[in-house]
Write a protein that holds these residues in place. Structure first.
Motif, PDB file in Angstrom:
ATOM      1  N   THR A  34       0.834  -1.136   0.026  1.00 46.39           N
ATOM      2  CA  THR A  34      -0.033   0.091   0.037  1.00 46.39           C
ATOM      3  C   THR A  34       0.770   1.302  -0.043  1.00 46.39           C
ATOM      4  OG1 THR A  34      -0.197   0.009   2.370  1.00 46.39           O
ATOM      5  CG2 THR A  34      -1.883  -0.977   1.102  1.00 46.39           C
ATOM      6  N   ASN A  35       0.337   2.302  -0.586  1.00 48.86           N
ATOM      7  CA  ASN A  35       1.080   3.592  -0.472  1.00 48.86           C
ATOM      8  C   ASN A  35       0.207   4.710  -0.009  1.00 48.86           C
ATOM      9  OD1 ASN A  35       3.937   4.356  -0.880  1.00 48.86           O
ATOM     10  ND2 ASN A  35       3.641   3.580  -3.017  1.00 48.86           N
ATOM     11  N   LEU A  36       0.689   5.199   0.971  1.00 51.84           N
ATOM     12  CA  LEU A  36      -0.512   6.235   1.799  1.00 51.84           C
ATOM     13  C   LEU A  36      -0.705   7.383   0.961  1.00 51.84           C
ATOM     14  CD1 LEU A  36       1.409   5.959   5.076  1.00 51.84           C
ATOM     15  CD2 LEU A  36      -0.010   4.536   3.983  1.00 51.84           C
ATOM     16  N   PRO A 380     -11.835   4.544  -6.861  1.00 52.24           N
ATOM     17  CA  PRO A 380     -11.398   3.169  -6.463  1.00 52.24           C
ATOM     18  C   PRO A 380     -11.784   2.009  -7.395  1.00 52.24           C
ATOM     19  CG  PRO A 380     -13.080   3.787  -5.278  1.00 52.24           C
ATOM     20  CD  PRO A 380     -12.780   5.270  -5.977  1.00 52.24           C
ATOM     21  N   GLN A 381     -12.780   2.037  -8.154  1.00 51.20           N
ATOM     22  CA  GLN A 381     -13.492   1.146  -8.945  1.00 51.20           C
ATOM     23  C   GLN A 381     -13.211   1.144 -10.411  1.00 51.20           C
ATOM     24  OE1 GLN A 381     -14.811  -1.668  -7.491  1.00 51.20           O
ATOM     25  NE2 GLN A 381     -14.196  -0.518  -5.535  1.00 51.20           N
ATOM     26  N   ALA A 382     -12.453   2.115 -10.732  1.00 50.53           N
ATOM     27  CA  ALA A 382     -11.786   2.315 -12.147  1.00 50.53           C
ATOM     28  C   ALA A 382     -10.872   1.220 -12.464  1.00 50.53           C
ATOM     29  CB  ALA A 382     -11.244   3.821 -12.380  1.00 50.53           C
ATOM     30  N   GLU A 383     -10.871   0.724 -13.699  1.00 54.07           N
ATOM     31  CA  GLU A 383     -10.391  -0.361 -14.224  1.00 54.07           C
ATOM     32  C   GLU A 383      -8.686   0.192 -14.197  1.00 54.07           C
ATOM     33  OE1 GLU A 383     -11.086  -3.308 -15.368  1.00 54.07           O
ATOM     34  OE2 GLU A 383     -13.114  -2.757 -14.694  1.00 54.07           O
ATOM     35  N   PHE A 384      -8.515   1.551 -14.298  1.00 50.27           N
ATOM     36  CA  PHE A 384      -6.954   1.629 -14.363  1.00 50.27           C
ATOM     37  C   PHE A 384      -6.621   1.511 -12.988  1.00 50.27           C
ATOM     38  CE2 PHE A 384      -4.065   5.080 -12.569  1.00 50.27           C
ATOM     39  CZ  PHE A 384      -3.020   4.622 -13.472  1.00 50.27           C
ATOM     40  N   THR A 385      -7.306   1.872 -12.006  1.00 55.03           N
ATOM     41  CA  THR A 385      -7.033   1.747 -10.459  1.00 55.03           C
ATOM     42  C   THR A 385      -6.757   0.274  -9.900  1.00 55.03           C
ATOM     43  OG1 THR A 385      -8.275   4.000 -10.086  1.00 55.03           O
ATOM     44  CG2 THR A 385      -7.848   2.330  -8.140  1.00 55.03           C
ATOM     45  N   LYS A 386      -7.731  -0.577 -10.411  1.00 55.32           N
ATOM     46  CA  LYS A 386      -7.872  -1.992 -10.139  1.00 55.32           C
ATOM     47  C   LYS A 386      -6.320  -2.688 -10.943  1.00 55.32           C
ATOM     48  CE  LYS A 386     -12.113  -2.731 -11.284  1.00 55.32           C
ATOM     49  NZ  LYS A 386     -13.414  -3.487 -11.318  1.00 55.32           N
ATOM     50  N   ALA A 387      -6.105  -2.200 -12.103  1.00 54.76           N
ATOM     51  CA  ALA A 387      -5.094  -2.828 -12.795  1.00 54.76           C
ATOM     52  C   ALA A 387      -3.699  -2.295 -12.456  1.00 54.76           C
ATOM     53  CB  ALA A 387      -5.226  -2.260 -14.288  1.00 54.76           C
ATOM     54  N   ALA A 388      -3.815  -0.885 -11.808  1.00 54.54           N
ATOM     55  CA  ALA A 388      -2.461  -0.430 -11.296  1.00 54.54           C
ATOM     56  C   ALA A 388      -2.140  -1.008  -9.941  1.00 54.54           C
ATOM     57  CB  ALA A 388      -2.541   0.943 -11.095  1.00 54.54           C
ATOM     58  N   ASN A 389      -3.218  -1.251  -9.092  1.00 54.14           N
ATOM     59  CA  ASN A 389      -2.907  -2.215  -7.833  1.00 54.14           C
ATOM     60  C   ASN A 389      -2.250  -3.334  -8.055  1.00 54.14           C
ATOM     61  OD1 ASN A 389      -3.731   0.113  -6.244  1.00 54.14           O
ATOM     62  ND2 ASN A 389      -5.922  -0.567  -6.107  1.00 54.14           N
ATOM     63  N   GLN A 390      -2.881  -4.230  -8.833  1.00 51.31           N
ATOM     64  CA  GLN A 390      -2.476  -5.349  -9.209  1.00 51.31           C
ATOM     65  C   GLN A 390      -1.027  -5.593  -9.807  1.00 51.31           C
ATOM     66  OE1 GLN A 390      -4.974  -7.472 -12.038  1.00 51.31           O
ATOM     67  NE2 GLN A 390      -3.879  -9.632 -11.709  1.00 51.31           N
ATOM     68  N   LEU A 391      -0.865  -4.559 -10.533  1.00 53.40           N
ATOM     69  CA  LEU A 391       0.534  -4.622 -11.204  1.00 53.40           C
ATOM     70  C   LEU A 391       1.712  -3.952 -10.363  1.00 53.40           C
ATOM     71  CD1 LEU A 391       2.020  -4.858 -14.088  1.00 53.40           C
ATOM     72  CD2 LEU A 391       1.612  -2.352 -14.344  1.00 53.40           C
ATOM     73  N   TRP A 392       1.451  -3.048  -9.467  1.00 51.08           N
ATOM     74  CA  TRP A 392       2.472  -2.386  -8.778  1.00 51.08           C
ATOM     75  C   TRP A 392       2.441  -2.544  -7.260  1.00 51.08           C
ATOM     76  CZ3 TRP A 392       5.782  -1.221 -12.245  1.00 51.08           C
ATOM     77  CH2 TRP A 392       5.475  -0.503 -13.585  1.00 51.08           C
ATOM     78  N   ASP A 395      -0.702   1.636  -4.194  1.00 48.13           N
ATOM     79  CA  ASP A 395      -1.579   2.635  -4.810  1.00 48.13           C
ATOM     80  C   ASP A 395      -0.597   3.673  -5.741  1.00 48.13           C
ATOM     81  OD1 ASP A 395      -3.626   1.780  -3.555  1.00 48.13           O
ATOM     82  OD2 ASP A 395      -3.884   3.273  -2.047  1.00 48.13           O
ATOM     83  N   VAL A 396      -1.241   4.485  -6.757  1.00 50.36           N
ATOM     84  CA  VAL A 396      -0.723   5.333  -7.586  1.00 50.36           C
ATOM     85  C   VAL A 396      -1.403   6.439  -7.530  1.00 50.36           C
ATOM     86  CG1 VAL A 396       0.128   3.375  -9.161  1.00 50.36           C
ATOM     87  CG2 VAL A 396      -1.953   4.525  -9.463  1.00 50.36           C
ATOM     88  N   ASN A 397      -0.432   7.773  -7.698  1.00 56.26           N
ATOM     89  CA  ASN A 397      -0.830   8.871  -7.594  1.00 56.26           C
ATOM     90  C   ASN A 397      -1.421   9.586  -9.017  1.00 56.26           C
ATOM     91  OD1 ASN A 397       1.430  10.085  -8.735  1.00 56.26           O
ATOM     92  ND2 ASN A 397       2.176  10.919  -6.659  1.00 56.26           N
ATOM     93  N   TRP A 398      -1.432  11.039  -8.871  1.00 50.05           N
ATOM     94  CA  TRP A 398      -2.080  11.706 -10.363  1.00 50.05           C
ATOM     95  C   TRP A 398      -0.886  11.686 -11.199  1.00 50.05           C
ATOM     96  CZ3 TRP A 398       0.064  15.997 -12.110  1.00 50.05           C
ATOM     97  CH2 TRP A 398       0.960  16.774 -11.424  1.00 50.05           C
TER      98      TRP A 398
END
Length: 475
Positions: A34-36, A380-392, A395-398
């Motif tokens: 996780t990334n705060l 939180p439910q966007a495809e990009f968000t879920k894919a980013a969490n799985q890949l990295w 969490d990612v930022n703007w």
């Protein structure tokens, strides 16, 4: 205690706190899942592309890599080092094995993922884009941008490429320096394989390269630069991040409509094009809305005095302070925050959205409101968000989201017409669109993206080392 002594104590406290920044940077880069606050850290026709770029002169060539050299020298895994040597010698099979092993031990390293995708291409035909980032001056920001680019490259190549042709990415370290960036931009233009560029970081650097890209007919899309001076600057320079015009008005409206306050003091850096732009747009927006700017304080002034500036502002009736500052003056801005001691409500621009603000601001920064392009907590439910969490695994930022969008825009342009002029004409077409992390990507004739910003605030949070995190404000 006298005002002078209070200031001395605050300065000493901040100096001590700075020692934690290195630890914080490590944590954001090597975080365990996780990334705060959504802060990642821990952005011609197909031909047989070569790993190296012989068109580049030697000094510039040291700043550019498709995998044959290490641009991020800090703590590479042994497998990554072995892979670099393998790519340089043309042994792509060995490089793939080593890079896959490296990602297992350091999964959120975007340089490794980009080199892995490049190695998988080997000597196949490919389309090429480049990403120019400030590796040696702001590694955290550079990696945030590279994650967005890497994710987009990984997605398109895993899906079979652009109409069957894979995407290769060159990485350049422009050091966030205008002179170096112009040399790199000129080298990109000479390399006919490059169909588009993602960059640059600071507004001043992007402005400095605009004429170069224009003269070479090469599209550049900045995921970070927000200065209003970029609007209409070049028919080949675009951005996926909203301009300071949008952010400044959102903050001014929040002050006047939500906080019901009218008087504000503004802190900025006259040596930064971004800071000057955000300050000017905010001052205009406040004035048009019926508010009053009590004073404008230049953090680059050698006579700058945080305590004196705050006291004078309060005596003048100020109720709000605005930090229109860039990352280079963030330490001084945090001194202002500490001296303020929560007496004035605080607004800030997107450069203040960093781990350092949470570290150095602490309790004094609580309830600060910032305008940023995108926040993971609001999507939180966007495809990009879920894919980013799985890949990295974090969490990612703007910055990652906007870099992803820049890459997606170039991919869509290449898909329509895989030539430099074709990419430019495609992106400018009225019917152009691409699906990005922050919604649909469309550009105005000015090169700007027509998109709103997300306001966030700093709140207490037990799930991070500093006890505070960025939280989105519902629209």
């Amino acid at each position: 205690m006298s005002q002078k002594n209070e200031t001395v104590v605050l300065v000493v406290s901040l100096v001590v706190t700075l020692a934690l920044v290195a630890i914080g940077a490590w944590w954001f880069t090597k975080g365990s899942g996780t990334n705060l606050g959504g802060l990642a850290g821990n952005p011609s026709n197909p031909s047989e592309t070569k790993t190296t770029s012989p068109q580049l002169n030697q000094s510039v060539q040291e700043h550019v890599s498709a995998g044959e050299k290490l641009l991020i020298p800090a703590n590479p895994t042994p497998e990554k080092q072995a892979a670099i040597k393998a790519i340089a010698s043309g042994n792509y099979a060995e490089a793939i094995t080593q890079l896959e092993a490296s990602l297992k031990s350091d999964r959120n390293d975007p340089e490794t993922l980009i080199y892995l995708n490049n190695a998988r291409i080997g000597k196949q035909k490919s389309y090429t884009i480049a990403a120019s980032v400030p590796i040696s001056t702001d590694l955290n920001a550079a990696q945030e941008i590279m994650r967005g680019v890497a994710q987009a490259q990984n997605e398109i190549n895993r899906a079979g490429g652009i109409k069957g042709i894979p995407l290769k990415v060159l990485i350049a370290n422009d050091e966030n320096n205008s002179d170096i960036a112009k040399q790199i931009a000129a080298a990109f233009i000479k390399n006919s394989q490059i169909l588009g560029v993602i960059g640059h970081y600071a507004s001043d650097v992007t402005l400095a390269t605009a004429d170069t890209y224009q003269s070479g007919g090469l599209v550049a899309i900045s995921p970070i630069s927000t200065t209003v001076k970029l609007s209409g600057r070049s028919r080949y320079v675009f951005r996926t991040v909203p301009s300071d015009y949008v952010a400044a008005r959102a903050l001014a409206d929040y002050m006047l409509q939500k906080l019901k306050q009218e008087k504000v003091i503004v802190f900025f850096n006259s040596q930064s094009g971004y800071s000057q732009s955000l300050k000017s747009e905010f001052v205009t927006a406040v004035s048009l809305g019926g508010g009053q700017v009590i004073n404008e304080v230049d953090l680059s002034d050698p006579n700058f005095n945080a305590a004196q500036s705050i006291e004078q502002a309060i005596e003048g009736g100020a109720q709000v302070l605005m930090l229109a500052v860039n990352t280079g003056t963030l330490d001084k801005a945090m001194l202002v925050v500490q001296v303020n001691g929560k007496r004035l409500k605080i607004l800030a621009g997107d450069d203040v959205y960093t781990p350092k603000t949470l570290q150095l601001g602490g309790l004094a920064a609580e309830n600060m409101v910032l305008a940023i392009p995108w926040h993971i907590g609001a999507n939180p439910q966007a495809e990009f968000t879920k894919a980013a969490n799985q890949l990295w695994g974090a969490d990612v930022n703007w910055r990652t989201a906007m870099a992803y969008d820049a890459a997606k825009a170039l991919i869509a342009g290449i898909e329509r017409n895989p030539t430099r002029i074709g990419v430019q004409q495609s992106i400018l077409a009225p019917n152009f669109s691409a699906q990005g992390a922050a919604g649909n990507i469309k550009f105005l004739p000015s090169g700007d993206r027509n998109q709103s910003v997300q306001l966030v605030t700093i709140q207490a949070g037990s799930d991070n080392p500093w006890g505070y995190k960025f939280v989105p404000i519902p629209k």
